[in-house]
Scaffold this motif. Structure first.
Motif, PDB file in Angstrom:
ATOM      1  N   HIS A 269     -12.956   3.346   5.771  1.00  0.00           N
ATOM      2  CA  HIS A 269     -11.503   3.225   5.747  1.00  0.00           C
ATOM      3  C   HIS A 269     -11.044   2.818   4.353  1.00  0.00           C
ATOM      4  N   SER A 270      -9.744   2.908   4.130  1.00  0.00           N
ATOM      5  CA  SER A 270      -9.143   2.434   2.894  1.00  0.00           C
ATOM      6  C   SER A 270      -8.408   1.132   3.148  1.00  0.00           C
ATOM      7  N   ASP A 271      -8.469   0.232   2.168  1.00  0.00           N
ATOM      8  CA  ASP A 271      -7.524  -0.874   2.121  1.00  0.00           C
ATOM      9  C   ASP A 271      -6.262  -0.319   1.471  1.00  0.00           C
ATOM     10  N   ALA A 272      -5.328  -1.159   1.065  1.00  0.00           N
ATOM     11  CA  ALA A 272      -4.056  -0.602   0.605  1.00  0.00           C
ATOM     12  C   ALA A 272      -3.447  -1.408  -0.529  1.00  0.00           C
ATOM     13  N   LEU A 273      -2.904  -0.679  -1.498  1.00  0.00           N
ATOM     14  CA  LEU A 273      -2.068  -1.243  -2.556  1.00  0.00           C
ATOM     15  C   LEU A 273      -0.964  -0.217  -2.772  1.00  0.00           C
ATOM     16  N   LEU A 274       0.197  -0.482  -2.176  1.00  0.00           N
ATOM     17  CA  LEU A 274       1.210   0.559  -2.054  1.00  0.00           C
ATOM     18  C   LEU A 274       2.607   0.073  -2.416  1.00  0.00           C
ATOM     19  N   GLY A 275       3.341   0.937  -3.112  1.00  0.00           N
ATOM     20  CA  GLY A 275       4.747   0.655  -3.374  1.00  0.00           C
ATOM     21  C   GLY A 275       5.585   0.733  -2.121  1.00  0.00           C
ATOM     22  N   ILE A 276       5.235   1.611  -1.176  1.00  0.00           N
ATOM     23  CA  ILE A 276       6.040   1.741   0.036  1.00  0.00           C
ATOM     24  C   ILE A 276       5.959   0.488   0.892  1.00  0.00           C
ATOM     25  N   PHE A 277       4.929  -0.327   0.714  1.00  0.00           N
ATOM     26  CA  PHE A 277       4.839  -1.562   1.492  1.00  0.00           C
ATOM     27  C   PHE A 277       5.963  -2.531   1.151  1.00  0.00           C
ATOM     28  N   ASP A 278       6.604  -2.370   0.006  1.00  0.00           N
ATOM     29  CA  ASP A 278       7.760  -3.214  -0.349  1.00  0.00           C
ATOM     30  C   ASP A 278       8.897  -3.009   0.652  1.00  0.00           C
ATOM     31  N   PRO A 279       9.415  -1.790   0.845  1.00  0.00           N
ATOM     32  CA  PRO A 279      10.543  -1.642   1.777  1.00  0.00           C
ATOM     33  C   PRO A 279      10.167  -1.650   3.250  1.00  0.00           C
ATOM     34  N   ILE A 280       8.903  -1.368   3.592  1.00  0.00           N
ATOM     35  CA  ILE A 280       8.537  -1.312   5.023  1.00  0.00           C
ATOM     36  C   ILE A 280       7.671  -2.506   5.415  1.00  0.00           C
ATOM     37  N   ALA A 281       7.733  -3.580   4.657  1.00  0.00           N
ATOM     38  CA  ALA A 281       6.838  -4.721   4.874  1.00  0.00           C
ATOM     39  C   ALA A 281       6.833  -5.243   6.311  1.00  0.00           C
TER      40      ALA A 281
END
Length: 386
Positions: A269-281
């Motif tokens: 699997h992948s872990d995550a480092l995402l810009g979209i996590f800012d607005p959908i936190a």
């Protein structure tokens, strides 16, 4: 629920009735995945400045948003491209941002933060050598480590300009990785996010470039916590993920396919480092809580409606995605204005914002629909729509 008239694809107005916001379950980390949100910065609209040239930041609101992310169980990837790093936010301001965020993290039990170190204070040009790039990386890495921070090793525009072969990339990364105190996250940012990074790793073909990156990682695995690739191609990410050394994480940077990549398959699997996590936190926190219970059905049910929203925010020209991120923060009351560093609030159209509003509502991510409608009406009025 409040109703608003929004522009449609044909240019007409059509009524749109908002839905009740979704309540997402909360859980306490650790989660079964590392989840870092690349967080935006809040501009200071009252500062005397030249908006296209100066980066005046509202530090209180900016740090307050980091506290919001930590409260939901997410980590913070600081001073990245979501914070307009190298796209309005210069290295001097980035240092202050990193320092303030690290200080704030000390007051939050379990807060996770990693910070970007790159070469953005070095202007790319024909006179810049690979050795200049090495010195620039060393300066920023030393600064982050001196503040007690973990490093995200950002892709370098100067290196993309100065390098003449894949060997130049290998030399730069070997030098930096040999010196860092803690394992770093290597960030491979694709040209769709930053056109100046086309041909990174010395190869225009992504699969050939991947071979260079993997050679670097395998040669210095003890100094690499993980690699984040932002190519918006799940097949390439999975191919690279399967070839990483044991103990080296793949942090998805795929804002189009993150749900499936985080869920993973029989091979990993992948872990995550995402810009979209800012607005959908809030949705991310709820999804990770479901994953902690091995409830993949709810995990996908929560994230599924966020994917069309993310694909819209990150649609081409992808480098303007920050505008949608900050727009969402304004709609949800995390800031009192829709003004951005570099004046980038103007980088998307009214049609884009209207569709974003609809998609955010469909994902249950308009926390206060009445406030969101009132603010959307302000934007419509600014564009001459009564």
């Amino acid at each position: 629920m409040p109703t608003i008239s929004l522009p449609t694809a044909g240019g007409a107005l059509a009524p749109f009735t908002t839905s009740a916001p979704r309540e997402f379950a909360r859980a306490t980390p650790p989660f079964p995945r590392v989840a870092l949100a690349a967080a935006h910065v809040v501009a200071d609209p009252m500062a005397e400045q030249d908006p296209w040239l100066d980066a005046k930041v509202d530090w209180d609101r900016t740090i307050g948003f980091r506290r919001h992310l930590w409260s939901l169980g997410l980590g913070v990837a600081e001073a990245m491209d979501t914070a307009q790093r190298g796209m309005g936010l210069d290295w001097k301001a980035a240092q202050q941002l990193i320092r303030l965020s690290l200080d704030a993290a000390k007051d939050v039990p379990g807060a996770v933060i990693a910070s970007g170190a790159g070469t953005d204070h070095l202007e790319p040009g024909p006179q810049v050598t690979v050795d200049d790039v090495i010195r620039a990386y060393e300066e920023q890495c030393e600064a982050v480590e001196a503040m007690g921070g973990r490093i995200i090793l950002m892709a370098s525009r100067a290196l993309a300009k100065a390098a003449r072969s894949p060997g130049d990339y290998e030399r730069v990364y070997a030098r930096i990785l040999s010196q860092v105190r803690q394992p770093v996250i290597i960030h491979w940012l694709g040209e769709m996010f930053d056109p100046a990074l086309e041909g990174y790793w010395g190869e225009p073909d992504h699969m050939k470039a991947m071979e260079v990156a993997l050679s670097v990682i395998h040669g210095h695995a003890s100094k690499v916590d993980g690699v984040k690739i932002s190519l918006l191609d799940d097949r390439k990410e999975i191919a690279m993920r399967r070839r990483l050394p044991d103990g080296v994480r793949m942090y998805t940077g795929d804002d189009f396919n993150y749900a499936e990549l985080i869920a993973g398959d029989a091979s990993g699997h992948s872990d995550a480092l995402l810009g979209i996590f800012d607005p959908i936190a809030p949705a991310v926190g709820g999804a990770l809580a479901s994953l902690s219970r091995n409830d993949l059905s709810t995990f996908h049910e929560i994230l599924a409606p966020t994917v069309p929203l993310s694909r819209h925010i990150f649609k081409a020209p992808t480098r303007f995605y920050k505008t949608g991120v900050v727009f969402m923060a304004w709609l949800n009351g995390h800031q009192d204005h829709f003004v951005m560093v570099g004046g980038q609030q103007s980088a998307r159209s009214l049609q884009h914002f209207s569709e974003l509003f609809r998609l955010a509502d469909a994902a249950g991510l308009l926390g206060d629909p009445e406030r969101a409608v009132a603010r959307m009406r302000q934007l419509l009025a600014l564009h001459g729509v009564a």
